[in-house]
Design an enzyme around this catalytic site. Structure first.
Site, PDB file in Angstrom:
ATOM      1  CE  LYS A  28      -2.409   0.440   3.737  1.00 29.01           C
ATOM      2  NZ  LYS A  28      -2.232   1.614   4.594  1.00 29.01           N
ATOM      3  NE  ARG A 103      -4.762   2.358  12.490  1.00 30.41           N
ATOM      4  CZ  ARG A 103      -3.837   1.858  11.675  1.00 30.41           C
ATOM      5  NH1 ARG A 103      -3.875   0.611  11.302  1.00 30.41           N
ATOM      6  NH2 ARG A 103      -2.862   2.612  11.237  1.00 30.41           N
ATOM      7  NE  ARG A 142       9.488  -7.133   7.529  1.00 28.28           N
ATOM      8  CZ  ARG A 142       9.370  -5.897   7.988  1.00 28.28           C
ATOM      9  NH1 ARG A 142       9.169  -4.889   7.172  1.00 28.28           N
ATOM     10  NH2 ARG A 142       9.442  -5.667   9.273  1.00 28.28           N
ATOM     11  NE  ARG A 175      11.562  -7.435  12.905  1.00 27.70           N
ATOM     12  CZ  ARG A 175      10.681  -6.476  13.101  1.00 27.70           C
ATOM     13  NH1 ARG A 175      10.888  -5.563  14.014  1.00 27.70           N
ATOM     14  NH2 ARG A 175       9.587  -6.406  12.382  1.00 27.70           N
ATOM     15  NE  ARG A 186       1.621  -6.888  11.564  1.00 29.14           N
ATOM     16  CZ  ARG A 186       2.670  -6.885  10.731  1.00 29.14           C
ATOM     17  NH1 ARG A 186       3.635  -7.763  10.879  1.00 29.14           N
ATOM     18  NH2 ARG A 186       2.748  -5.993   9.768  1.00 29.14           N
TER      19      ARG A 186
END
Ligand SMILES: [Zn+2]
Length: 232
Positions: A28, A103, A142, A175, A186
């Site tokens: 995004k 949000r 990642r 991580r 999430r």
């Protein structure tokens, strides 16, 4: 040629006011930058608005700080106050793009009320969409360098040497936040929060859903088809 020139002229003078929705990992931010550049409009995120209100030590900034210092969320009326102040700045007169705001449903209602009061309308609410599986795969690729903190992505920017940081040869680690279970959680939170917004804007006939899976160019082209100039 003259016609093309005319088109360009009209769309540059058109005020584009957008809300941009999309889950983590959909790209995004990249697409938002492209749209903002193309329409010469500011990219407004609540995080940036908060940081600048706090560093300017405005009344709202001070208020926001008292909540943040206690580890609490900044209440909607404070956020909306900052949005209102931000929209008064000259660079926002030709339109703007909200990224990560609203949000929640109360924030969307608050924004609607605010825009009515200042006689503005949103043109488009763009929702970039993609399957959870793909987002989880992207985000869980990642890796972070243990030594210098450089972030790399095994899919989009693989390191020259496996498991080693390009910058300092430190060890690349995953991580906790980048582990599939955490990402999946999430995404669920995002869906829960965003679903009501999608319905809200669909009912107002402002929502456009765009498939966010593909190369940056492909996604930009899909978005462009739904924007006023209609060309990429
Ligand atoms: Zn490193």
């Amino acid at each position: 040629m003259a016609y093309g020139h005319y088109r360009r002229y009209t769309y540059l003078n058109r005020k584009m006011r957008l809300v941009f929705l999309g889950p983590p990992g959909i790209g995004k931010g990249t697409q938002a930058k492209i749209i903002c550049h193309r329409f010469t409009i500011p990219h407004l995120s609540t995080g940036d608005m908060l940081r600048s209100a706090i560093s300017a030590e405005s009344d709202l900034g001070k208020k926001a700080r008292t909540f943040m210092d206690r580890g609490n969320l900044v209440p909607d009326d404070v956020v909306l106050g900052m949005v209102e102040e931000r929209l008064q700045k000259p660079d926002a007169h030709g339109g703007y793009l909200f990224d990560g705001f609203p949000r929640t449903l109360p924030q969307a209602d608050g924004l609607n009320e605010l825009l009515n009061r200042i006689n503005q309308n949103l043109d488009i609410v763009l929702a970039l969409e993609g399957d959870d599986d793909i987002l989880i795969k992207r985000l869980s690729s990642r890796r972070t360098c243990e030594s210098c903190g450089t972030i790399t992505n095994l899919i989009f920017s693989p390191p020259r040497e496996e498991g080693k940081c390009d910058e300092c040869s430190g060890k690349l680690i995953q991580r906790n936040d980048d582990k599939p279970d955490v990402i999946s959680e999430r995404l669920k939170v995002y869906q829960r929060q965003t679903e009501p917004l999608i319905t809200y804007y669909a009912e107002k006939d402002q929502l456009i859903r765009v498939n966010g899976v593909g190369t940056i160019k492909e996604v930009t082209a899909r978005i462009s088809k739904n924007l006023p100039d209609g060309e990429s």
